[in-house]
Design an enzyme around this catalytic site. Sequence first.
Site, mmCIF file in Angstrom:
data_model
loop_
_atom_site.group_PDB
_atom_site.id
_atom_site.type_symbol
_atom_site.label_atom_id
_atom_site.label_comp_id
_atom_site.label_asym_id
_atom_site.label_seq_id
_atom_site.Cartn_x
_atom_site.Cartn_y
_atom_site.Cartn_z
ATOM 1 N N TYR A 190 0.044 -4.294 -11.318
ATOM 2 C CA TYR A 190 0.583 -5.658 -11.369
ATOM 3 C C TYR A 190 0.778 -6.108 -12.823
ATOM 4 O O TYR A 190 1.769 -6.770 -13.152
ATOM 5 C CB TYR A 190 -0.346 -6.631 -10.624
ATOM 6 C CG TYR A 190 -0.546 -6.295 -9.158
ATOM 7 C CD1 TYR A 190 0.504 -5.840 -8.377
ATOM 8 C CD2 TYR A 190 -1.794 -6.428 -8.546
ATOM 9 C CE1 TYR A 190 0.317 -5.512 -7.036
ATOM 10 C CE2 TYR A 190 -1.985 -6.108 -7.207
ATOM 11 C CZ TYR A 190 -0.923 -5.642 -6.460
ATOM 12 O OH TYR A 190 -1.102 -5.316 -5.141
ATOM 13 N N ALA A 234 0.831 -1.212 0.000
ATOM 14 C CA ALA A 234 0.000 0.000 0.000
ATOM 15 C C ALA A 234 0.863 1.258 0.000
ATOM 16 O O ALA A 234 1.968 1.278 0.552
ATOM 17 C CB ALA A 234 -0.902 0.024 1.231
ATOM 18 N N ILE A 235 0.294 2.289 -0.609
ATOM 19 C CA ILE A 235 0.860 3.640 -0.563
ATOM 20 C C ILE A 235 -0.207 4.534 0.068
ATOM 21 O O ILE A 235 -1.398 4.406 -0.272
ATOM 22 C CB ILE A 235 1.191 4.151 -1.991
ATOM 23 C CG1 ILE A 235 2.194 3.224 -2.705
ATOM 24 C CG2 ILE A 235 1.717 5.597 -1.950
ATOM 25 C CD1 ILE A 235 3.566 3.129 -2.078
ATOM 26 N N GLU A 244 -3.340 -11.872 -4.278
ATOM 27 C CA GLU A 244 -4.783 -11.709 -4.475
ATOM 28 C C GLU A 244 -5.090 -10.222 -4.529
ATOM 29 O O GLU A 244 -4.462 -9.442 -3.811
ATOM 30 C CB GLU A 244 -5.602 -12.320 -3.326
ATOM 31 C CG GLU A 244 -5.614 -13.832 -3.293
ATOM 32 C CD GLU A 244 -4.521 -14.387 -2.408
ATOM 33 O OE1 GLU A 244 -3.972 -13.618 -1.588
ATOM 34 O OE2 GLU A 244 -4.187 -15.573 -2.532
HETATM 35 C C1 LIG Z 1 -2.243 0.259 -5.692
HETATM 36 C C2 LIG Z 1 -1.359 1.349 -5.099
HETATM 37 C C3 LIG Z 1 -0.300 0.699 -4.204
HETATM 38 C C4 LIG Z 1 -0.652 2.109 -6.249
HETATM 39 O O1 LIG Z 1 0.235 3.054 -5.665
HETATM 40 P P1 LIG Z 1 0.670 4.388 -6.449
HETATM 41 O O2 LIG Z 1 1.861 4.946 -5.744
HETATM 42 O O3 LIG Z 1 -0.469 5.288 -6.654
HETATM 43 O O4 LIG Z 1 1.103 3.788 -7.844
HETATM 44 P P2 LIG Z 1 2.010 4.505 -8.943
HETATM 45 O O5 LIG Z 1 1.922 5.991 -8.837
HETATM 46 O O6 LIG Z 1 3.365 3.880 -8.897
HETATM 47 O O7 LIG Z 1 1.264 4.055 -10.254
HETATM 48 C C5 LIG Z 1 1.516 2.771 -10.731
HETATM 49 C C6 LIG Z 1 0.476 2.397 -11.746
HETATM 50 O O8 LIG Z 1 -0.787 2.314 -11.110
HETATM 51 C C7 LIG Z 1 -1.754 2.668 -12.061
HETATM 52 N N1 LIG Z 1 -2.410 3.885 -11.621
HETATM 53 C C8 LIG Z 1 -1.894 4.918 -10.920
HETATM 54 N N2 LIG Z 1 -2.834 5.843 -10.683
HETATM 55 C C9 LIG Z 1 -3.972 5.363 -11.248
HETATM 56 C C10 LIG Z 1 -5.305 5.836 -11.330
HETATM 57 N N3 LIG Z 1 -5.669 7.000 -10.788
HETATM 58 N N4 LIG Z 1 -6.210 5.062 -11.958
HETATM 59 C C11 LIG Z 1 -5.872 3.879 -12.505
HETATM 60 N N5 LIG Z 1 -4.616 3.372 -12.458
HETATM 61 C C12 LIG Z 1 -3.694 4.117 -11.841
HETATM 62 C C13 LIG Z 1 -1.055 2.926 -13.363
HETATM 63 O O9 LIG Z 1 -0.912 1.715 -14.071
HETATM 64 C C14 LIG Z 1 0.278 3.379 -12.878
HETATM 65 O O10 LIG Z 1 1.263 3.236 -13.838
HETATM 66 P P3 LIG Z 1 1.496 4.425 -14.938
HETATM 67 O O11 LIG Z 1 1.803 5.642 -14.137
HETATM 68 O O12 LIG Z 1 2.654 3.919 -15.740
HETATM 69 O O13 LIG Z 1 0.224 4.525 -15.711
HETATM 70 C C15 LIG Z 1 -2.202 2.380 -4.293
HETATM 71 O O14 LIG Z 1 -3.264 2.818 -5.104
HETATM 72 C C16 LIG Z 1 -2.764 1.842 -2.978
HETATM 73 O O15 LIG Z 1 -2.094 1.828 -1.960
HETATM 74 N N6 LIG Z 1 -4.032 1.415 -2.985
HETATM 75 C C17 LIG Z 1 -4.710 0.952 -1.753
HETATM 76 C C18 LIG Z 1 -4.124 -0.341 -1.246
HETATM 77 C C19 LIG Z 1 -4.167 -1.402 -2.307
HETATM 78 O O16 LIG Z 1 -5.099 -1.493 -3.095
HETATM 79 N N7 LIG Z 1 -3.131 -2.266 -2.292
HETATM 80 C C20 LIG Z 1 -3.062 -3.391 -3.194
HETATM 81 C C21 LIG Z 1 -3.804 -4.538 -2.573
HETATM 82 S S1 LIG Z 1 -3.798 -5.962 -3.640
#
Ligand SMILES: CC(C)(COP(=O)(O)OP(=O)(O)OC[C@H]1O[C@@H](n2cnc3c(N)ncnc32)[C@H](O)[C@@H]1OP(=O)(O)O)[C@@H](O)C(=O)NCCC(=O)NCCS
Length: 153
Positions: free
Chosen positions: A124, A79-80, A112
Amino acid sequence: MTNPQSLPRTVRKMHLDDIAKVLVVERDAFTMPWSEQAFLNELGKNPFATYQVIETHGQIVGYGGMWIVMYEAHITNFAIHSSFRGHSFGKELFQAMLDEAVKYGVKKVTLEVRVSNHRAQKLYQHFGFVKTGLEVGYYTDTNEDAYVMTLEM
Ligand SMILES: CC(C)(COP(=O)(O)OP(=O)(O)OC[C@H]1O[C@@H](n2cnc3c(N)ncnc32)[C@H](O)[C@@H]1OP(=O)(O)O)[C@@H](O)C(=O)NCCC(=O)NCCS
């Protein structure tokens, strides 16, 4: 527009004294957050577990972990914090996690993810994961299904 890479970032191993800060991210990110005890068990008692954090300006903004058994890794948590999403912290941390798995000789990584979590699925898929299964009702809070996603290294 802000350059998504412009915030500095460091990935390092998670330590016991990081748990309080990691819990802030955990509670922000998940509807069923892990407890402090769960992290204590993972870091202190589980020999198969490895956890990392990502920091900017000394602040923990995300974390991820996995269990590594033989040649397989299973992502347990990732998570972020919502205030720091969209700055490539997720991608950078996940790359570091995969690099760590490679160091252990891992050949296959599984996880998952909620079927509604398109953002995480996209991330992913960026790393080569494909959907290989469906766990019906996997998430007990909403009874939502999970995709099983797999990366063959
Ligand atoms: C999933 C998560 C870890 C992504 O973190 P993040 O720091 O925002 O990700 P990044 O900025 O590195 O973006 C990585 C990719 O995510 C996708 N992404 C980022 N922002 C997005 C948005 N607003 N909508 C859709 N996809 C998006 C894109 O594929 C992006 O790659 P790209 O920039 O080349 O298009 C974050 O949204 C999170 O913590 N979510 C809640 C917890 C969670 O769902 N964890 C995973 C459980 S399985």
